[in-house]
Design an enzyme around this catalytic site. Structure first.
Site, mmCIF file in Angstrom:
data_model
loop_
_atom_site.group_PDB
_atom_site.id
_atom_site.type_symbol
_atom_site.label_atom_id
_atom_site.label_comp_id
_atom_site.label_asym_id
_atom_site.label_seq_id
_atom_site.Cartn_x
_atom_site.Cartn_y
_atom_site.Cartn_z
ATOM 1 N N ASN A 1 -19.496 31.566 -2.225
ATOM 2 C CA ASN A 1 -18.650 30.368 -2.250
ATOM 3 C C ASN A 1 -18.587 29.646 -0.902
ATOM 4 O OD1 ASN A 1 -16.585 28.569 -3.420
ATOM 5 N ND2 ASN A 1 -15.258 29.583 -1.923
ATOM 6 N N TRP B 1 -24.174 5.595 -0.181
ATOM 7 C CA TRP B 1 -25.069 6.757 -0.214
ATOM 8 C C TRP B 1 -26.476 6.359 0.205
ATOM 9 C CZ3 TRP B 1 -22.195 10.818 -0.490
ATOM 10 C CH2 TRP B 1 -21.063 10.859 -1.300
ATOM 11 N N TRP C 1 -8.229 28.661 -9.537
ATOM 12 C CA TRP C 1 -9.086 27.493 -9.259
ATOM 13 C C TRP C 1 -9.964 27.163 -10.459
ATOM 14 C CZ3 TRP C 1 -9.040 23.693 -5.846
ATOM 15 C CH2 TRP C 1 -8.328 23.871 -4.653
ATOM 16 N N TRP D 1 -17.929 20.111 -6.458
ATOM 17 C CA TRP D 1 -18.711 19.100 -5.725
ATOM 18 C C TRP D 1 -17.815 17.927 -5.317
ATOM 19 C CZ3 TRP D 1 -23.064 19.033 -3.095
ATOM 20 C CH2 TRP D 1 -23.970 20.072 -3.299
ATOM 21 N N GLU E 1 -8.021 32.583 -7.164
ATOM 22 C CA GLU E 1 -9.382 32.063 -7.385
ATOM 23 C C GLU E 1 -9.626 31.849 -8.887
ATOM 24 O OE1 GLU E 1 -11.152 30.924 -4.938
ATOM 25 O OE2 GLU E 1 -9.601 31.670 -3.584
ATOM 26 N N TRP F 1 -23.198 13.194 -3.945
ATOM 27 C CA TRP F 1 -22.837 14.545 -4.400
ATOM 28 C C TRP F 1 -23.397 14.860 -5.784
ATOM 29 C CZ3 TRP F 1 -20.070 14.847 -8.928
ATOM 30 C CH2 TRP F 1 -19.316 13.727 -9.310
#
Ligand code: FAD
Length: 492
Positions: free
Chosen positions: A356, A321, A293, A397, A290, A374
């Site tokens: 998360n 969108w 990440w 995102w 993690e 987004w």
């Protein structure tokens, strides 16, 4: 550079410019400044004026205020203090250096585009004036660009990136907290209260104050508690928002109150702890991945400096969108009628943080169920998260949207009911943040509209009155999202 520092008189001051590294321990810039033997001026600049600078959101400003106060206190207890200045950093730091006759400016490196531009311009300006600049790696284990594919190119997929990173030499051990700092006392500072970083009218930060202790001491208390009590079992339970299994170190990392090197070594040591405290390598590797990440997000930001505003995959530029301010407001307020989504959005509003798994669920809901861009979600998170981070927020995102480098496929659309049932099986997380549903049984709490009227009445729920009906139908929204994706693919 060392030669210059030696030539500089021992009484000539040096500057440590703090940014996203609000700590004394494992701070290479501070360490080098102290080792110069010269008087040290510790400075922080609130820069809301430089071109392209992204102002902090409300929750992050609250955190910053508390964190700066904690840093100042820690510096004072060691013989220094924090000098606060406001303005465009290039002018302020070069002005401060001229004002005190500094020989060197020390700072740790940052990786966002505007930050890099300011730092490069400052280095040029200072060096032209005969003032040296020394920079250090402090907030990432692997600097962007240092991990490359076998062909020597940038890496876009997490698994090979992390495999390559794990085959590098072990990250260096952290530096100690300095015992004394030879601070320079006579430098003028603004007052933190003048910056009005904390909300007053209205004061929406009560929940933040209850949930967090910003600053290095709070960061290390949380780290110690995590290693001691929650790292064991992390791999199995980290996806459960109803359990406190994750570290909640993200805002501390965001503001650099703890370094990734400190995290790395503190958790690695837990492998060698006495048997009753020892963690499994599965838990440890999951946790380190993690952290990986976070490294990867910065790696992507390096490849795509506009990560918060530009689709990593340009075919998403054609995505149809929708503009729907009513739906966006319902999502922001935690009033979508989907309990797991609403619980997450209310946890965010109340505490400045969200689990998360739930970030993924609410993100997917905004993008796929509501077909809202987004970037609107990224902006809301930027304003409301205490850990709002230029790389992690944007990369995550884009990952959820499917527009990112290493993306969840667009057609993987989370079902908010099944996600709730799987990751909050007793409904405890929903009960905590959506108290109006607390009286519902676990088998219905993630789909209150399926509860018989008698059960709703017993639980005190009037759908559409004190808890909303779903603002979209899941099955219909799913079909609409897949159609939109197909249209984009056809036009691309
Ligand atoms: P732990 O599970 O204890 O993990 C330890 C640390 O690893 C975290 O503190 C964080 O620094 C890092 N980390 C963990 N998961 C991720 C991840 N998926 N991506 C990148 N780094 C990770 N994280 C932020 O720090 N800032 C953000 O602005 C942010 N925005 C996000 C937006 C969305 C839509 C999503 C899906 C995720 C976002 N994340 C963000 C990633 C992740 O949700 C948080 O880092 C994590 O929930 C923080 O909780 P923790 O400290 O208990 O994590």
């Amino acid at each position: 550079m060392q030669a210059k520092a030696v030539r500089a008189g021992q009484n000539q001051p040096v500057i440590v410019w703090f940014r996203d590294d609000l700590r004394l321990g494992d701070n290479p810039a501070l360490d080098a400044a102290i080792r110069s033997g010269q008087p040290v001026v510790c400075a922080y600049v609130l820069d809301e004026e430089s071109p392209e600078i992204r102002k902090l959101g409300g929750a992050a400003r609250w955190w910053l205020s508390r964190s700066l106060a904690a840093l100042d206190e820690a510096l004072r207890s060691r013989g220094a203090r924090l000098v606060l200045r406001r303005g465009a950093a290039l002018d302020v730091v070069s002005g401060l250096a001229a004002e005190i006759g500094a020989s060197t400016v020390f700072h740790n490196r940052r990786y966002d585009r505007s930050g890099i531009a300011i730092d490069n311009a400052l280095a040029a300006k200072l060096e032209a004036a005969g003032i040296s600049v020394e920079t250090f790696q402090a907030s990432l284990l692997f600097e962007p660009g240092n991990i490359q594919s076998k062909a020597g190119g940038p890496m876009r997929v997490f698994t090979p990136f992390w495999r390559a990173a794990r085959s590098c030499p072990e990250p260096r051990p952290p530096l100690d907290v300095p015992k004394r700092i030879n601070g320079m006392a006579t430098v003028a500072s603004e007052h933190l209260s003048e910056w009005a970083l904390e909300p007053t009218a209205p004061d929406w930060a009560t929940g933040l104050r209850q949930a967090w202790q910003p600053g290095e001491e709070g960061a290390h208390a949380r780290l110690a508690e995590f290693v001691d009590a929650r790292l064991s079992g992390y791999a199995m339970s980290r996806d459960r928002p109803d359990r406190e299994q994750t570290s909640r170190l993200s805002p501390h990392l965001r503001f650099g109150e703890v370094s990734p090197f400190q995290l790395w070594h503190a958790t690695r040591h837990a492998l060698e702890a006495p048997r009753d405290k020892r963690v499994s390598s599965i838990d440890l590797e999951k946790f380190l991945s993690e952290i990986g990440w976070r490294e990867f997000s910065y790696h992507l930001l390096h490849q795509c400096p506009d990560l918060a505003t530009q689709n990593f995959q340009s075919r998403f530029d054609e995505f149809p969108w929708r503009t729907d301010e009513t739906a966006l407001r319902a999502w922001q307020a935690g009033k979508t009628g989907y309990p797991i989504v609403d619980a997450g959005m209310r946890q965010l509003w109340q505490t400045g943080w969200m689990h998360n798994r739930v970030r993924m669920i609410v993100g997917s809901f905004l993008i796929k169920h509501l077909l809202i861009d987004w970037r609107r979600g990224e902006e809301w998170f930027w304003d409301t998260l205490v850990d709002a981070d230029p790389a992690n927020n944007a990369a995550s995102w884009q990952w959820v949207a499917g527009s990112g480098a290493d993306a969840a496929p667009y057609f993987r659309i989370f079902n908010p009911i099944l996600q709730g049932e799987k990751f909050d099986p007793e409904g405890d997380y929903v009960r905590r943040y959506v108290p109006e549903l607390a009286g519902l049984s676990s088998d219905l709490i993630h789909k209150p509209w399926q509860a018989p009227p008698i059960m709703l009445a017993t639980a005190g729920i009037e759908l559409g009155m004190n808890y909303p009906c779903p603002i979209v139908d899941h099955a219909a929204a799913r079909r609409r999202a897949l159609d939109a994706f197909a249209r984009m693919t056809r036009s691309g």
